[in-house]
Design a protein around this motif. Structure first.
Motif, mmCIF file in Angstrom:
data_model
loop_
_atom_site.group_PDB
_atom_site.id
_atom_site.type_symbol
_atom_site.label_atom_id
_atom_site.label_comp_id
_atom_site.label_asym_id
_atom_site.label_seq_id
_atom_site.Cartn_x
_atom_site.Cartn_y
_atom_site.Cartn_z
ATOM 1 N N LYS A 10 27.536 -37.497 -23.813
ATOM 2 C CA LYS A 10 26.285 -37.735 -23.083
ATOM 3 C C LYS A 10 26.609 -38.226 -21.671
ATOM 4 O O LYS A 10 27.351 -39.197 -21.498
ATOM 5 C CB LYS A 10 25.440 -38.778 -23.830
ATOM 6 C CG LYS A 10 24.103 -39.073 -23.177
ATOM 7 C CD LYS A 10 23.334 -40.113 -23.997
ATOM 8 C CE LYS A 10 22.013 -40.481 -23.340
ATOM 9 N NZ LYS A 10 21.258 -41.492 -24.128
ATOM 10 N N PRO A 11 26.074 -37.570 -20.638
ATOM 11 C CA PRO A 11 26.387 -37.977 -19.256
ATOM 12 C C PRO A 11 26.009 -39.429 -18.972
ATOM 13 O O PRO A 11 24.995 -39.933 -19.465
ATOM 14 C CB PRO A 11 25.539 -37.017 -18.409
ATOM 15 C CG PRO A 11 25.326 -35.830 -19.281
ATOM 16 C CD PRO A 11 25.215 -36.365 -20.683
ATOM 17 N N LEU A 12 26.844 -40.065 -18.173
ATOM 18 C CA LEU A 12 26.606 -41.460 -17.772
ATOM 19 C C LEU A 12 25.710 -41.505 -16.542
ATOM 20 O O LEU A 12 25.756 -40.600 -15.700
ATOM 21 C CB LEU A 12 27.948 -42.145 -17.485
ATOM 22 C CG LEU A 12 28.885 -42.235 -18.706
ATOM 23 C CD1 LEU A 12 30.318 -42.431 -18.261
ATOM 24 C CD2 LEU A 12 28.440 -43.358 -19.636
ATOM 25 N N LYS A 13 24.916 -42.573 -16.434
ATOM 26 C CA LYS A 13 23.919 -42.636 -15.365
ATOM 27 C C LYS A 13 24.356 -43.488 -14.178
ATOM 28 O O LYS A 13 23.894 -43.286 -13.059
ATOM 29 C CB LYS A 13 22.596 -43.180 -15.923
ATOM 30 C CG LYS A 13 22.003 -42.314 -17.021
ATOM 31 C CD LYS A 13 20.743 -42.938 -17.589
ATOM 32 C CE LYS A 13 20.148 -42.080 -18.710
ATOM 33 N NZ LYS A 13 18.926 -42.688 -19.299
ATOM 34 N N HIS A 14 25.219 -44.475 -14.442
ATOM 35 C CA HIS A 14 25.595 -45.405 -13.368
ATOM 36 C C HIS A 14 26.966 -46.009 -13.652
ATOM 37 O O HIS A 14 27.549 -45.789 -14.723
ATOM 38 C CB HIS A 14 24.549 -46.510 -13.236
ATOM 39 C CG HIS A 14 24.192 -47.141 -14.561
ATOM 40 N ND1 HIS A 14 25.038 -47.962 -15.259
ATOM 41 C CD2 HIS A 14 23.057 -47.040 -15.317
ATOM 42 C CE1 HIS A 14 24.470 -48.356 -16.381
ATOM 43 N NE2 HIS A 14 23.267 -47.811 -16.446
ATOM 44 N N SER A 15 27.492 -46.765 -12.700
ATOM 45 C CA SER A 15 28.773 -47.445 -12.892
ATOM 46 C C SER A 15 28.663 -48.396 -14.084
ATOM 47 O O SER A 15 27.627 -49.035 -14.285
ATOM 48 C CB SER A 15 29.152 -48.222 -11.633
ATOM 49 O OG SER A 15 29.310 -47.343 -10.534
ATOM 50 N N CYS A 16 29.738 -48.473 -14.870
ATOM 51 C CA CYS A 16 29.635 -49.262 -16.108
ATOM 52 C C CYS A 16 31.018 -49.625 -16.646
ATOM 53 O O CYS A 16 32.047 -49.113 -16.202
ATOM 54 C CB CYS A 16 28.864 -48.474 -17.161
ATOM 55 S SG CYS A 16 29.644 -46.888 -17.555
#
Length: 353
Positions: free
Chosen positions: A101-107
């Motif tokens: 699942k694509p990531l949305k933000h820095s993490c």
């Protein structure tokens, strides 16, 4: 009489064919809603430019990615992270996340294998429950209308799925057929795909399933609903799931029981099928051996074999102690009374009604 039996047999054959066609129509309907929703999103949702994000793994490794495109698995492979091939799920800022699942933000990012956490094992078993649900739809659609209810992972290991089959039941010998069908599914390595839905679309997708419609109605308005697709099977689910069915190397359906559920102000008898899945055949062999040993220590079997107690259909829920059982109870009472007296206690006893 012979003609009557032949006509009855033919009627059952036609009835089963009709029900199977109904299941095929239901399956096709879910798939058409799925693809229609994907097409709608591609045509109507605005294009979002990707932004550069920084992903930090638990060992301190940092890798650059693109929001909405980079997945945890891609990020791990980009930095040649050890153990990537054993990962089943990701932790993104301590939230479980699909590996693809694509990531949305820095993490903060961590990949979990089955041995890392009970969380990853429960995801593994929950994905196995979806395979059981798919196998039940395939096998029992000729018995009647199949409506899947709930299929969670169990705290002590394994999983179950509740199903309603137009009032029919599942026999013990049918568990073998379920096991074979489920193992055929895992060898095909079907990927798990997630799709966000609105409540309206979800209600349309699962309009033939009263239990799923109940679950959807309990979701607050404005909260995103999600479904997962595995092969041709689509189920209502929050997820997350393992990347594909091929990570499961062995599946065993071992027990079936009856449970009640209320839907549309009616109580229905559901069939609850229990199963276990493992990441290797050797683990399954060990689990079967442990389960066999545990069954030998089952107090219900020991109590009956040693003639300690009995139950009777005329008094369900009551246990009647037999002479051997009374000897044990009386010996325990004598021991307790001896200690009461040695510590200076006196006994009182209320009236037993």
């Amino acid at each position: 009489e012979r003609m009557r039996l032949l006509l009855l047999q033919r009627w059952h054959q036609i009835s089963r064919q009709t029900v199977f066609r109904l299941y095929s129509d239901i399956c096709q309907h879910r798939l058409s809603v799925w693809h229609r929703e994907i097409d709608r999103r591609q045509q109507t949702e605005p294009f979002h430019e990707t932004e550069s994000i920084e992903l930090t793994f638990s060992d301190g490794t940092r890798v650059e990615g693109l929001s909405g495109r980079t997945t945890p698995m891609q990020a791990a492979r980009d930095c040649s992270l050890l153990g990537t091939d054993k990962a089943v799920i990701a932790l993104v800022d301590n939230i479980l996340w699909d590996l693809n699942k694509p990531l949305k933000h820095s993490c903060q990012l961590k990949l979990l294998s089955l041995t890392d956490s009970i969380l990853s094992r429960k995801v593994f078993w929950h994905s196995s429950a979806h395979i059981l649900g798919w196998a039940m739809e395939q096998l029992f659609s000729s018995h009647g209308n199949v409506e899947l209810c709930d299929g969670p992972a169990l705290e002590d290991g394994g999983f179950y799925y509740d199903v309603y089959i137009s009032g029919n039941t599942i026999s013990e010998h049918e568990l073998e057929h379920l096991t074979r069908t489920a193992n055929d599914i895992i060898t095909a390595s079907h990927p798990f795909e997630q799709l966000p839905l609105t409540k309206t679309v979800a209600q349309d997708m699962f309009k033939h399933n009263r239990f799923k419609l109940n679950f959807i109605s309990d979701i607050p308005d404005g909260v995103e609903v999600t479904a997962y697709k595995c092969g041709d099977f689509i189920d209502l689910c929050k997820g997350p799931h393992i990347p594909h069915t091929g990570l499961i190397k062995a599946l065993e359906m071992h027990t079936v029981a009856g449970v009640e559920a209320s839907v549309e102000k009616r109580k229905l008898l559901l069939q609850r099928v229990y199963g276990m899945s493992t990441a290797s055949r050797n683990e399954m062999t060990q689990w079967k051996r442990s389960r066999s040993e545990a069954q030998k220590r089952d107090h219900r079997l020991i109590g009956r074999s040693q003639q300690l107690y009995m139950t009777h259909l005329d008094s369900p829920g009551s246990v009647f102690l037999l002479p051997h059982g009374m000897r044990i109870i009386n010996s325990l009472r004598d021991l307790l009374q001896h200690h009461y007296r040695s510590f200076g206690y006196q006994e009182v006893e209320p009236t037993v009604l």
